[in-house]
Design an enzyme around this catalytic site. Sequence first.
Site, mmCIF file in Angstrom:
data_model
loop_
_atom_site.group_PDB
_atom_site.id
_atom_site.type_symbol
_atom_site.label_atom_id
_atom_site.label_comp_id
_atom_site.label_asym_id
_atom_site.label_seq_id
_atom_site.Cartn_x
_atom_site.Cartn_y
_atom_site.Cartn_z
ATOM 1 N N ILE A 1 -4.430 -3.625 -4.424
ATOM 2 C CA ILE A 1 -6.154 -3.934 -5.222
ATOM 3 C C ILE A 1 -7.043 -2.452 -6.137
ATOM 4 O O ILE A 1 -7.780 -3.077 -6.379
ATOM 5 C CB ILE A 1 -6.703 -3.841 -3.948
ATOM 6 C CG1 ILE A 1 -7.394 -3.005 -2.715
ATOM 7 C CG2 ILE A 1 -6.492 -5.318 -2.970
ATOM 8 C CD1 ILE A 1 -8.285 -3.087 -1.689
ATOM 9 N N CYS A 14 -26.112 -17.067 -9.832
ATOM 10 C CA CYS A 14 -26.925 -18.322 -8.426
ATOM 11 C C CYS A 14 -27.097 -18.022 -7.452
ATOM 12 O O CYS A 14 -26.998 -18.702 -6.203
ATOM 13 C CB CYS A 14 -24.815 -19.098 -8.111
ATOM 14 S SG CYS A 14 -23.665 -18.324 -8.067
ATOM 15 N N CYS A 18 -18.935 -12.431 -7.628
ATOM 16 C CA CYS A 18 -19.308 -13.047 -6.970
ATOM 17 C C CYS A 18 -18.913 -14.130 -6.290
ATOM 18 O O CYS A 18 -18.267 -14.826 -6.886
ATOM 19 C CB CYS A 18 -21.227 -14.607 -7.640
ATOM 20 S SG CYS A 18 -21.676 -15.321 -7.491
ATOM 21 N N HIS A 76 -3.953 -10.355 -3.923
ATOM 22 C CA HIS A 76 -5.066 -9.875 -2.638
ATOM 23 C C HIS A 76 -6.114 -9.005 -3.072
ATOM 24 O O HIS A 76 -7.101 -9.026 -3.291
ATOM 25 C CB HIS A 76 -4.048 -8.850 -1.658
ATOM 26 C CG HIS A 76 -3.728 -9.618 -0.635
ATOM 27 N ND1 HIS A 76 -3.113 -8.755 -0.086
ATOM 28 C CD2 HIS A 76 -3.085 -10.581 -0.422
ATOM 29 C CE1 HIS A 76 -2.303 -9.564 0.808
ATOM 30 N NE2 HIS A 76 -2.066 -10.646 0.297
ATOM 31 N N CYS A 96 -20.550 -18.542 -7.572
ATOM 32 C CA CYS A 96 -19.934 -18.741 -9.601
ATOM 33 C C CYS A 96 -18.674 -17.759 -10.274
ATOM 34 O O CYS A 96 -18.196 -18.096 -10.873
ATOM 35 C CB CYS A 96 -20.898 -19.053 -9.915
ATOM 36 S SG CYS A 96 -21.767 -17.746 -10.858
ATOM 37 N N SER A 99 5.753 -1.651 1.523
ATOM 38 C CA SER A 99 5.001 -2.390 2.889
ATOM 39 C C SER A 99 5.388 -3.399 4.254
ATOM 40 O O SER A 99 6.378 -3.024 4.295
ATOM 41 C CB SER A 99 5.074 -4.079 1.784
ATOM 42 O OG SER A 99 3.979 -5.471 2.304
ATOM 43 N N ALA A 105 1.264 -1.467 -0.020
ATOM 44 C CA ALA A 105 -0.255 -0.196 0.144
ATOM 45 C C ALA A 105 0.987 1.229 0.148
ATOM 46 O O ALA A 105 0.048 2.511 -0.565
ATOM 47 C CB ALA A 105 -1.096 0.059 1.559
ATOM 48 N N CYS A 163 -25.605 -12.815 -6.729
ATOM 49 C CA CYS A 163 -25.067 -13.209 -7.842
ATOM 50 C C CYS A 163 -26.776 -13.643 -8.906
ATOM 51 O O CYS A 163 -28.010 -13.813 -8.117
ATOM 52 C CB CYS A 163 -24.326 -14.467 -8.289
ATOM 53 S SG CYS A 163 -24.153 -14.966 -10.438
ATOM 54 N N ARG A 213 -1.981 0.678 7.978
ATOM 55 C CA ARG A 213 -1.282 0.805 8.927
ATOM 56 C C ARG A 213 -0.592 1.773 9.424
ATOM 57 O O ARG A 213 -0.252 1.884 10.393
ATOM 58 C CB ARG A 213 -0.377 -0.374 9.521
ATOM 59 C CG ARG A 213 -1.151 -2.379 9.454
ATOM 60 C CD ARG A 213 -0.041 -2.731 8.980
ATOM 61 N NE ARG A 213 -0.650 -4.330 9.618
ATOM 62 C CZ ARG A 213 -0.956 -4.745 8.126
ATOM 63 N NH1 ARG A 213 -1.169 -4.192 7.464
ATOM 64 N NH2 ARG A 213 -2.007 -6.027 8.628
HETATM 65 P P1 NAD Z 1 0.640 -1.635 4.709
HETATM 66 O O1 NAD Z 1 -0.438 -0.527 5.077
HETATM 67 O O2 NAD Z 1 0.421 -2.501 6.698
HETATM 68 O O3 NAD Z 1 1.767 -1.135 5.096
HETATM 69 C C1 NAD Z 1 2.303 -0.619 3.758
HETATM 70 C C2 NAD Z 1 3.774 0.861 4.315
HETATM 71 O O4 NAD Z 1 4.353 1.458 3.374
HETATM 72 C C3 NAD Z 1 3.699 0.834 6.196
HETATM 73 O O5 NAD Z 1 5.120 0.557 6.587
HETATM 74 C C4 NAD Z 1 3.982 2.462 5.937
HETATM 75 O O6 NAD Z 1 4.784 2.801 6.789
HETATM 76 C C5 NAD Z 1 5.191 2.687 4.299
HETATM 77 N N1 NAD Z 1 4.952 3.661 3.253
HETATM 78 C C6 NAD Z 1 3.495 4.418 3.184
HETATM 79 N N2 NAD Z 1 4.062 5.649 2.693
HETATM 80 C C7 NAD Z 1 5.177 5.170 2.131
HETATM 81 C C8 NAD Z 1 5.865 6.549 1.377
HETATM 82 N N3 NAD Z 1 5.217 7.195 0.216
HETATM 83 N N4 NAD Z 1 6.930 5.964 1.336
HETATM 84 C C9 NAD Z 1 8.140 5.167 1.970
HETATM 85 N N5 NAD Z 1 6.830 4.090 2.826
HETATM 86 C C10 NAD Z 1 5.694 4.153 3.183
HETATM 87 O O7 NAD Z 1 0.058 -2.337 3.934
HETATM 88 P P2 NAD Z 1 0.652 -3.809 3.326
HETATM 89 O O8 NAD Z 1 1.869 -3.987 3.630
HETATM 90 O O9 NAD Z 1 0.824 -4.097 1.761
HETATM 91 O O10 NAD Z 1 -0.511 -4.693 3.602
HETATM 92 C C11 NAD Z 1 -2.048 -4.130 4.133
HETATM 93 C C12 NAD Z 1 -3.085 -4.349 2.845
HETATM 94 O O11 NAD Z 1 -3.649 -3.615 2.825
HETATM 95 C C13 NAD Z 1 -2.129 -5.084 1.407
HETATM 96 O O12 NAD Z 1 -2.895 -6.708 1.381
HETATM 97 C C14 NAD Z 1 -3.308 -4.449 0.701
HETATM 98 O O13 NAD Z 1 -4.169 -5.863 -0.198
HETATM 99 C C15 NAD Z 1 -4.565 -3.750 1.451
HETATM 100 N N6 NAD Z 1 -4.561 -2.583 0.853
HETATM 101 C C16 NAD Z 1 -3.887 -2.254 -0.584
HETATM 102 C C17 NAD Z 1 -4.247 -1.152 -0.630
HETATM 103 C C18 NAD Z 1 -4.004 -0.158 -2.293
HETATM 104 O O14 NAD Z 1 -4.241 -0.710 -3.334
HETATM 105 N N7 NAD Z 1 -3.881 0.565 -2.410
HETATM 106 C C19 NAD Z 1 -4.725 0.351 0.070
HETATM 107 C C20 NAD Z 1 -4.901 -0.259 1.363
HETATM 108 C C21 NAD Z 1 -4.473 -1.953 2.351
#
Ligand code: NAD
Length: 253
Positions: free
Chosen positions: A108, A162, A134, A126, A137, A200, A29, A159, A41
Site C-alpha cells: 500500500i 456525503c 470516502c 489492498h 461516495c 509475502s 511487505a 466526507c 508479521r
Molecule cells: P507479511 O508481513 O505477512 O509477510 C512479509 C514476508 O516477507 C515475511 O514472510 C518476511 O519474513 C518476509 N521478508 C521481510 N523482509 C524481507 C527481506 N528483506 N528479504 C526477504 N524476505 C523478507 O506481508 P504480506 O504477505 O505482504 O501480507 C500482509 C499485508 O500487509 C498485505 O496485505 C499488505 O497490504 C500489508 N502491508 C503492506 C506494507 C507495505 O505496503 N509496505 C507493509 C506492511 C503490511
Amino acid sequence: MIATSLSSGVERLGDMIAGAATIVPFTGAGISTETGIPDFRSPGGIWTRNRPIPFDEFVASQDARNEAWRRRFAMEQTFAAARPGRGHRALASLYKAGKIPAVITQNIDNLHQASGFDAADVIELHGNTTYARCIGCGKDYELAWVKTSFDHDGQAPSCTVCDQPVKTATISFGQAMPEAEMRRATELAQRCDLFIAIGSSLVVWPAAGFPLLAKQSGAKLVIINNEPTEQDSEADLVIRHDIGETLAPFVGN
Ligand code: NAD
C-alpha cells in the site's frame, strides 16, 4: 526446489528470467522492509505492536476511526521518507525492458509507482495508504486535508459531500476486494510464463491464491522470501534469502 545458496538461486533465477517472455511479479511487505517500512508479521512488524482494525469496526465506531488515523499519522514520516529499494528497482528495470507487463502487489506504499511503473500497471490488491477515500461516495482526499481536520477538532473527519467516514484508500480486513484489480490480477496470473512471489508470507487470502493460479495455468513459479511459506512445495524455485541481495543483480542502468 530450494536454492542451496544465494548465488545458485540468483543464477537459476537469471536463466528463468532470460527464458521467459512474460513475467508477472507479485509483491508483499517484504520487498519494502529495506526501505524502512516494517512488514506485518516479522518480529518488530506492525502487528506485534497494533491489532489491525477490521472494516466493520472502523465504520461503526468514531473511536476506532480516530485510532486508525492516529496510527496512520504516526507512520507518516516512515512512509514519506521511503524510497524504492533494490527489489523495486530490479522489477522496474524488467518492466522497462518489456519483460513485465504489470506488477500485482499487496503493498500500500506506492513504491512501485515511485520506481518507474505507470500507475495503471500497478495492480494494488489492498489499495494505497498515500491518500484517503470516502467509504460512501468514493471521493478522494489528500492526507494533508485529513490531518488538518483531525488536528483541528481531534476527530477523524467525514466526507464533505456525503458525510460518510473518510479512510486511507486501503482495503481493511472484512472490506470487499477491488473488483477490477482482482480481474486484472487473475488475467495476468493466467497469461504469464513466469510468476515471481516476492516478500509475502502468502497467508492473506484471496491475494495468496494468485501464485497457485499462475502455477496451475502453466507458469513457472518462483518464491523469494527469507522464511518458508505454505506454497514452497509448489514452486519451481525457492530463494530463501534477502530480497535486496537477490534482486540487486537485476537492477539495470
Ligand atoms: P507479511 O508481513 O505477512 O509477510 C512479509 C514476508 O516477507 C515475511 O514472510 C518476511 O519474513 C518476509 N521478508 C521481510 N523482509 C524481507 C527481506 N528483506 N528479504 C526477504 N524476505 C523478507 O506481508 P504480506 O504477505 O505482504 O501480507 C500482509 C499485508 O500487509 C498485505 O496485505 C499488505 O497490504 C500489508 N502491508 C503492506 C506494507 C507495505 O505496503 N509496505 C507493509 C506492511 C503490511
